[in-house]
Design an enzyme around this catalytic site. Structure first.
Site, PDB file in Angstrom:
ATOM      1  N   GLY A 216     -44.490 -19.711-100.984  1.00 53.45           N
ATOM      2  CA  GLY A 216     -45.262 -18.997-101.982  1.00 53.45           C
ATOM      3  C   GLY A 216     -44.823 -17.550-102.101  1.00 53.45           C
ATOM      4  N   SER A 217     -45.732 -16.707-102.546  1.00 49.61           N
ATOM      5  CA  SER A 217     -45.393 -15.325-102.852  1.00 49.61           C
ATOM      6  C   SER A 217     -45.228 -14.489-101.587  1.00 49.61           C
ATOM      7  CB  SER A 217     -46.486 -14.700-103.722  1.00 49.61           C
ATOM      8  OG  SER A 217     -47.677 -14.509-102.962  1.00 49.61           O
ATOM      9  N   GLY A 220     -48.865 -12.981-100.704  1.00 51.46           N
ATOM     10  CA  GLY A 220     -49.768 -13.933-100.059  1.00 51.46           C
ATOM     11  C   GLY A 220     -49.243 -14.396 -98.722  1.00 51.46           C
ATOM     12  N   GLY A 221     -47.944 -14.641 -98.659  1.00 50.49           N
ATOM     13  CA  GLY A 221     -47.352 -15.092 -97.411  1.00 50.49           C
ATOM     14  C   GLY A 221     -47.442 -14.056 -96.316  1.00 50.49           C
ATOM     15  N   GLU A 240     -41.664 -19.298 -96.595  1.00 50.14           N
ATOM     16  CA  GLU A 240     -40.595 -19.019 -97.558  1.00 50.14           C
ATOM     17  C   GLU A 240     -41.217 -18.159 -98.645  1.00 50.14           C
ATOM     18  OE1 GLU A 240     -38.530 -21.010-101.272  1.00 50.14           O
ATOM     19  OE2 GLU A 240     -38.670 -22.398 -99.571  1.00 50.14           O
ATOM     20  N   CYS A 277     -37.118 -20.896-106.254  1.00 50.03           N
ATOM     21  CA  CYS A 277     -36.914 -19.865-105.234  1.00 50.03           C
ATOM     22  C   CYS A 277     -35.449 -19.495-105.074  1.00 50.03           C
ATOM     23  CB  CYS A 277     -37.477 -20.344-103.891  1.00 50.03           C
ATOM     24  SG  CYS A 277     -36.885 -21.975-103.401  1.00 50.03           S
TER      25      CYS A 277
END
Length: 499
Positions: A216-217, A220-221, A240, A277
């Site tokens: 994800g982002s 957020g990650g 990731e 990605c």
């Protein structure tokens, strides 16, 4: 499966559940772990294949649901579902083959300095794992995607946090996975499904969870990563997060096939509305080549992009492009920044290496969508200096002619990326033993891959047995090797015939 999206609050002192859906799922997963950690390779392989078969049987239903929620189209989604079932079956094969266990035997050697006891080492399942679904791959990086497959293959129960971009698909996929696992004899609690941001935070912090897989982002990650390592008992967070995936094109390559390269780049960065990605976000080309204009022409020949996956992604993409286009020295070559959020159309930006060197952090920020930044360089050394400031990426690509010496280029690309490509484009990630889908920060939080058979390594930990009697050893570490798996014995790799 434990599907607790709307489960009522309960209290169960025996299992340790405190009433929340996450607590109940975690307690069930902990109970299941006693069975999964002791399961045989044949049992886990059967579980994985059962899930693959069940997803295939529900293909029409699942693809239709996915298209309703993601608008990615049946061709893309059918291919992605096939990728998902394929990787489940490949993990089943890997479990049976056994080399992933790194079974190692060192026999007693009193003449060694210091004297060596009998030592036998193997990789063992960590425990219950939390998996976060991704928005841009509703099958392959979602409920039954690579993180789930590799964790189940390792012998770890899984609790999936479904993504809000495709809630109905997530719920239905979870039902199918649960039914398949139960029918195949897997223990109750081996698979759970929860939803909501609060549930995701609670999963990462829950004491029964032993590792987290996340795609994800960066924002957020990073929040979840900090929670994972800030626990009283820190756990690995396999995230990731963000990558711009630089590309460098030499003068010789441009001289030989400029239009072909422009067309290839256009196809790569617009694929799936650029929501990959591995999207090639920055491309270095010789100054004065007019390559950005060639790419703009090629983009004009591309079909209209599909809508962005979510309003949030579209908004973040539009904002990121607007910031980038407003930088001194950056020019808009193709597309419209102001209309991007609504149309999902392709955008080509141009600049030069000197501008990049003045503010690399701003110009190398990821814009998750169909855009690329073409950077002109005066010489290769200038390009490599700029590329070295990109930060970690999942991929890095060089386009050169076969007779060119690219050793210096490859050395720099290898330093920043987990996968280095030659004369290709980074979108598209094969599922295989040799694949590496991960790179230095901020592309990922670890050195491991999230795609391919060695993704299983994330959910295993080494255990050594010293001077253990044969009957107390795992079958994989016995001298007679009843399972016929590869073993390293006294330093020598032994691969039984047929293994």
């Amino acid at each position: 499966m434990t599907d607790l999206t709307t489960a009522p609050a309960t209290s169960d002192a025996e299992t340790g559940a405190t009433g929340s859906p996450v607590d109940a799922a975690a307690a069930a997963a902990r109970t299941a772990f006693a069975a999964t950690v002791a399961s045989t390779a044949a049992e886990r392989a059967a579980w994985l294949r059962a899930v693959a078969d069940a997803l295939e049987a529900a293909r029409d239903e699942l693809v239709a649901l996915a298209d309703e929620e993601s608008h990615l189209g049946p061709v893309r989604l059918n291919g992605e579902l096939s990728r998902t079932t394929n990787q489940l079956r490949l993990f089943a094969d890997a479990v049976l083959e056994g080399s992933y266990l790194e079974a190692t035997i060192d026999h007693v050697d009193p003449s060694a300095i210091p004297p060596r006891p009998d030592l036998r080492r193997i990789l063992r399942a960590l425990g219950p794992v939390a998996v976060f679904s991704a928005s841009n791959f509703p099958f392959a990086f979602s409920v039954a995607g690579g993180d789930t497959a590799s964790a189940l293959a390792a012998g770890c129960p899984v609790i999936v946090k479904g993504h809000s971009a495709h809630p109905r698909l997530s719920a239905r996929t979870a039902e199918i996975v649960a039914g398949a696992l139960a029918a195949a004899g897997a223990p109750d609690g081996i698979f759970g499904h929860v939803t909501g941001r609060e549930a995701g935070v609670a999963l990462v912090q829950h004491p029964e969870i032993r590792a987290v897989g996340f795609t994800g982002s960066l924002h957020g990650g990073r929040i979840l990563f900090d929670l994972a390592v800030g626990r009283p008992d820190p756990i690995p967070f396999y995230g990731e997060l963000s990558a711009v995936n630089p590309v460098i094109i030499t003068q010789a390559a441009l001289d030989a096939r400029a239009d072909e390269l422009a067309s290839g780049l256009a196809g790569s960065f617009t694929l799936g509305a650029g929501q990959f990605c591995t999207n090639p976000g920055v491309v270095f080309v010789p100054a004065g080549s007019g390559f950005a204009e060639r790419v703009a022409t090629a983009v004009g020949a591309e079909p209209a992009a599909v809508p962005m996956l979510t309003d949030g992604i579209a908004s973040a993409f539009a904002g990121g492009l607007a910031d980038l286009a407003a930088r001194d020295g950056v020019r808009l070559v193709a597309g419209s920044v102001s209309q991007q959020a609504a149309t999902g159309s392709a955008v080509v930006l141009g600049t030069d290496a000197a501008t990049v060197a003045a503010d690399p952090q701003a110009l190398f920020a990821e814009c998750f969508g169909p855009s690329t930044l073409v950077v002109e360089y005066d010489d290769v050394d200038q390009a490599l200096d700029a590329i070295s400031r990109v930060g970690g990426s999942l991929t890095a690509t060089v386009h050169a002619e076969p007779d060119e010496d690219v050793a210096e280029i490859v050395a720099v690309l290898t330093e920043i990326a987990g996968r280095v490509l030659f004369a290709g484009w980074p979108t598209g990630v094969a599922v295989s033993w040799a694949q590496q889908h991960g790179g230095p920060w901020p592309s990922t939080t670890t050195i491991h891959t999230s795609v391919g058979m060695t993704a299983i390594r994330r959910f295993l930990r080494p255990v050594a047995y010293q001077d253990a009697p044969a009957h107390a050893l795992p079958a994989e570490l016995r001298d007679d090797n009843p399972l016929g798996i590869p073993q390293r014995v006294d330093g020598v790799l032994v691969v039984p015939s047929g293994a």
